[in-house]
Design a protein around this motif. Structure first.
Motif, PDB file in Angstrom:
ATOM      1  N   UNK A  11       0.826  -1.204   0.000  1.00 20.65           N
ATOM      2  CA  UNK A  11       0.000   0.000   0.000  1.00 20.65           C
ATOM      3  C   UNK A  11       0.863   1.259   0.000  1.00 20.65           C
ATOM      4  N   UNK A  12       1.902   1.278   0.837  1.00 23.85           N
ATOM      5  CA  UNK A  12       2.751   2.465   0.927  1.00 23.85           C
ATOM      6  C   UNK A  12       3.447   2.748  -0.397  1.00 23.85           C
ATOM      7  N   UNK A  13       3.962   1.700  -1.032  1.00 26.02           N
ATOM      8  CA  UNK A  13       4.657   1.886  -2.309  1.00 26.02           C
ATOM      9  C   UNK A  13       3.686   2.334  -3.396  1.00 26.02           C
ATOM     10  N   UNK A  14       2.473   1.773  -3.403  1.00 22.56           N
ATOM     11  CA  UNK A  14       1.470   2.150  -4.402  1.00 22.56           C
ATOM     12  C   UNK A  14       1.104   3.622  -4.273  1.00 22.56           C
ATOM     13  N   UNK A  15       0.823   4.080  -3.056  1.00 22.47           N
ATOM     14  CA  UNK A  15       0.479   5.485  -2.851  1.00 22.47           C
ATOM     15  C   UNK A  15       1.654   6.402  -3.173  1.00 22.47           C
ATOM     16  N   UNK A  16       2.873   5.954  -2.848  1.00 23.13           N
ATOM     17  CA  UNK A  16       4.048   6.780  -3.147  1.00 23.13           C
ATOM     18  C   UNK A  16       4.210   6.968  -4.655  1.00 23.13           C
ATOM     19  N   UNK A  17       4.005   5.889  -5.409  1.00 23.37           N
ATOM     20  CA  UNK A  17       4.121   5.989  -6.861  1.00 23.37           C
ATOM     21  C   UNK A  17       3.000   6.836  -7.451  1.00 23.37           C
ATOM     22  N   UNK A  18       1.777   6.671  -6.938  1.00 21.68           N
ATOM     23  CA  UNK A  18       0.655   7.483  -7.421  1.00 21.68           C
ATOM     24  C   UNK A  18       0.907   8.968  -7.173  1.00 21.68           C
ATOM     25  N   UNK A  19       1.519   9.282  -6.034  1.00 20.90           N
ATOM     26  CA  UNK A  19       1.787  10.695  -5.725  1.00 20.90           C
ATOM     27  C   UNK A  19       2.810  11.300  -6.675  1.00 20.90           C
ATOM     28  N   UNK A  20       3.625  10.460  -7.304  1.00 14.74           N
ATOM     29  CA  UNK A  20       4.595  10.939  -8.277  1.00 14.74           C
ATOM     30  C   UNK A  20       4.020  11.004  -9.698  1.00 14.74           C
ATOM     31  N   UNK A  21       3.109  10.087  -9.999  1.00 18.39           N
ATOM     32  CA  UNK A  21       2.590   9.960 -11.363  1.00 18.39           C
ATOM     33  C   UNK A  21       1.413  10.900 -11.627  1.00 18.39           C
ATOM     34  N   UNK A  22       0.446  10.937 -10.713  1.00 15.81           N
ATOM     35  CA  UNK A  22      -0.834  11.571 -11.004  1.00 15.81           C
ATOM     36  C   UNK A  22      -0.813  13.093 -11.099  1.00 15.81           C
ATOM     37  N   UNK A  23       0.093  13.813 -10.421  1.00 14.27           N
ATOM     38  CA  UNK A  23       0.091  15.276 -10.609  1.00 14.27           C
ATOM     39  C   UNK A  23       0.249  15.710 -12.061  1.00 14.27           C
ATOM     40  N   UNK A  35      -1.236  -2.296  -8.942  1.00  8.51           N
ATOM     41  CA  UNK A  35      -1.695  -3.356  -8.052  1.00  8.51           C
ATOM     42  C   UNK A  35      -1.960  -4.679  -8.755  1.00  8.51           C
ATOM     43  N   UNK A  36      -2.474  -4.623  -9.992  1.00 12.32           N
ATOM     44  CA  UNK A  36      -2.962  -5.838 -10.651  1.00 12.32           C
ATOM     45  C   UNK A  36      -2.294  -6.109 -11.995  1.00 12.32           C
ATOM     46  N   UNK A  37      -1.122  -5.513 -12.205  1.00 12.05           N
ATOM     47  CA  UNK A  37      -0.288  -5.772 -13.371  1.00 12.05           C
ATOM     48  C   UNK A  37      -0.662  -4.966 -14.609  1.00 12.05           C
ATOM     49  N   UNK A  38      -1.950  -4.760 -14.860  1.00  9.23           N
ATOM     50  CA  UNK A  38      -2.377  -4.041 -16.065  1.00  9.23           C
ATOM     51  C   UNK A  38      -3.506  -3.079 -15.746  1.00  9.23           C
ATOM     52  N   UNK A  69       6.332  -7.167 -19.206  1.00 10.20           N
ATOM     53  CA  UNK A  69       7.009  -8.450 -19.381  1.00 10.20           C
ATOM     54  C   UNK A  69       7.130  -8.695 -20.881  1.00 10.20           C
ATOM     55  N   UNK A  70       8.326  -8.933 -21.399  1.00 11.76           N
ATOM     56  CA  UNK A  70       8.491  -9.097 -22.854  1.00 11.76           C
ATOM     57  C   UNK A  70       7.589 -10.191 -23.419  1.00 11.76           C
ATOM     58  N   UNK A  71       6.903  -9.849 -24.506  1.00 12.52           N
ATOM     59  CA  UNK A  71       6.095 -10.791 -25.274  1.00 12.52           C
ATOM     60  C   UNK A  71       4.891 -11.332 -24.492  1.00 12.52           C
ATOM     61  N   UNK A  72       4.445 -10.609 -23.471  1.00 14.53           N
ATOM     62  CA  UNK A  72       3.255 -10.995 -22.729  1.00 14.53           C
ATOM     63  C   UNK A  72       2.414  -9.761 -22.457  1.00 14.53           C
ATOM     64  N   UNK A  73       1.083  -9.938 -22.458  1.00 13.02           N
ATOM     65  CA  UNK A  73       0.208  -8.827 -22.103  1.00 13.02           C
ATOM     66  C   UNK A  73       0.276  -8.539 -20.600  1.00 13.02           C
ATOM     67  N   UNK A  74       0.194  -9.572 -19.802  1.00 12.34           N
ATOM     68  CA  UNK A  74       0.203  -9.386 -18.350  1.00 12.34           C
ATOM     69  C   UNK A  74       1.577  -8.924 -17.887  1.00 12.34           C
ATOM     70  N   UNK A  75       1.622  -7.781 -17.188  1.00  8.34           N
ATOM     71  CA  UNK A  75       2.882  -7.240 -16.714  1.00  8.34           C
ATOM     72  C   UNK A  75       3.213  -7.692 -15.308  1.00  8.34           C
ATOM     73  N   UNK A  76       3.926  -6.840 -14.582  1.00  6.40           N
ATOM     74  CA  UNK A  76       4.241  -7.087 -13.174  1.00  6.40           C
ATOM     75  C   UNK A  76       3.680  -5.945 -12.350  1.00  6.40           C
ATOM     76  N   UNK A  77       3.364  -6.242 -11.081  1.00  5.60           N
ATOM     77  CA  UNK A  77       2.774  -5.258 -10.197  1.00  5.60           C
ATOM     78  C   UNK A  77       3.692  -4.969  -9.020  1.00  5.60           C
ATOM     79  N   UNK A  78       3.313  -3.997  -8.208  1.00  3.04           N
ATOM     80  CA  UNK A  78       4.023  -3.721  -6.965  1.00  3.04           C
ATOM     81  C   UNK A  78       4.014  -4.957  -6.081  1.00  3.04           C
ATOM     82  N   UNK A  79       2.888  -5.643  -6.026  1.00  3.43           N
ATOM     83  CA  UNK A  79       2.790  -6.865  -5.225  1.00  3.43           C
ATOM     84  C   UNK A  79       3.767  -7.926  -5.716  1.00  3.43           C
ATOM     85  N   UNK A  80       3.920  -8.071  -7.034  1.00  2.00           N
ATOM     86  CA  UNK A  80       4.877  -9.050  -7.576  1.00  2.00           C
ATOM     87  C   UNK A  80       6.291  -8.736  -7.119  1.00  2.00           C
TER      88      UNK A  80
END
Length: 332
Positions: free
Chosen positions: A59-71, A122-125, A321-332
């Motif tokens: 949760x902390x990492x997700x909110x920290x990244x959102x605070x950098x991206x969303x402005x 949170x959910x890769x995509x 992730x190369x050659x895949x639709x599903x990426x990686x998340x903070x949880x991963x």
């Protein structure tokens, strides 16, 4: 050979079964675990008498990244068209104003982007759907004038029906078609696509489906016959958690304090009907070339059937992730 309706339904549901199987096995547990970590729930491995403190890193990492991206998106000017020459300056300005208004105000674009970026973390995509909604609007109006005079002045692009005259008032039922640009972040648990999708470009995929719940009133407004809509079974809380393609774990995980996404309707017109938007490339006319179609299906019935030029989904991943639709998340 042209596909008949029964064969078409079989093809649609065959692909739907394959894509939902992928979502409910390979992706469901990851989303459920991510929800539980994000909401800081006990993991089930706690030992009595030992510390019960939960790690809040996800949760902390997700909110920290959102605070950098969303402005970067907190602006009334998300898109700006550049004129190709001096003669295009006014046109470019007008189109920029119109599009930004539709995005930021009409469709609450910032919130949709916030949800989409949160999904990627949170959910890769994260997936955003952009489309034109064509809908029939029905109004009841009354006029203090003779019905013939009102009908003579009625616009040509509307259907006016005189329903009666009472106390000097002429009553009318008015039907018109409305087009509206819609922008919406698609919840990942509701999205089903080809398991072999290799990149984020969903406009070129051959199959993508989206679980959607409409009321009977919604479906009738979309132009589906009232009799067909009346035959569709309503979705109850129990069916909501066990229907085909439904992933109970990750959807239940988001429900704080036990609330659900749907409720028992007070009247039949508000009944919730489980439907799927299906965008699919398929050869229906037997010429050997696949064409793009959009279907709205429910309980193995095709409710809407339209040819389309493209699939209205845009996708992204926080960590590709190369050659895949599903990426990686903070949880991963």
């Amino acid at each position: 050979m042209k596909l008949d309706n029964d064969t078409l339904v079989t093809c649609i549901y065959s692909e739907l079964d394959r894509s939902t199987a992928y979502s409910t096995t390979a992706l469901r547990q990851n989303r459920e675990d991510s929800w539980n970590y994000f909401l800081n729930r006990p993991r089930g491995d706690e030992i009595e008498g030992r510390s019960q403190v939960q790690d809040t890193s996800v949760r902390d990492c997700t909110f920290a990244l959102l605070s950098q991206i969303m402005p970067a998106y907190q602006s009334d000017e998300i898109v700006r068209f550049e004129p190709s020459g001096p003669q295009d300056t006014d046109q470019a300005e007008a189109e920029s104003l119109a599009l930004n208004s539709l995005f930021t105000e009409t469709n609450q674009g910032y919130l949709e982007l916030y949800n989409a970026v949160s999904d990627t973390l949170l959910f890769r995509n994260g997936v955003i759907k952009v489309w034109i909604d064509d809908r029939e609007i029905v109004q009841q109006r009354s006029f203090a004038a003779p019905a013939a005079d009102v009908l003579a002045a009625a616009p040509d692009d509307q259907e006016w029906e005189h329903t009666g005259t009472e106390d000097g008032l002429s009553h009318f039922r008015i039907k018109s078609m409305q087009q509206k640009l819609e922008i919406e972040c698609v919840e990942q648990a509701y999205l089903f696509l080809n398991p072999n999708q290799q990149d984020q470009n969903l406009t070129d995929t051959d199959f993508i489906a989206e679980l959607a719940y409409f009321t009977r009133s919604d479906l009738v407004e979309m132009g589906i016959s009232k009799s067909k809509v009346a035959e569709l079974p309503a979705t109850t809380d129990k069916a909501h958690n066990s229907s085909v393609g439904w992933t109970t774990g990750d959807i239940s995980a988001k429900n704080i304090e036990g609330q659900t996404d749907i409720h028992v309707a007070p009247t039949p017109d508000r009944d919730n009907i489980e439907c799927y938007w299906v965008h699919m490339a398929i050869d229906r006319d037997g010429d050997g070339i696949s064409e793009k179609y959009r279907f709205l299906v429910a309980h193995r019935q095709i409710l809407l059937d339209d040819p389309v030029d493209f699939f209205p989904y845009a996708s992204g991943a926080g960590w590709i992730v190369p050659h895949r639709w599903s990426g990686l998340s903070v949880f991963d």
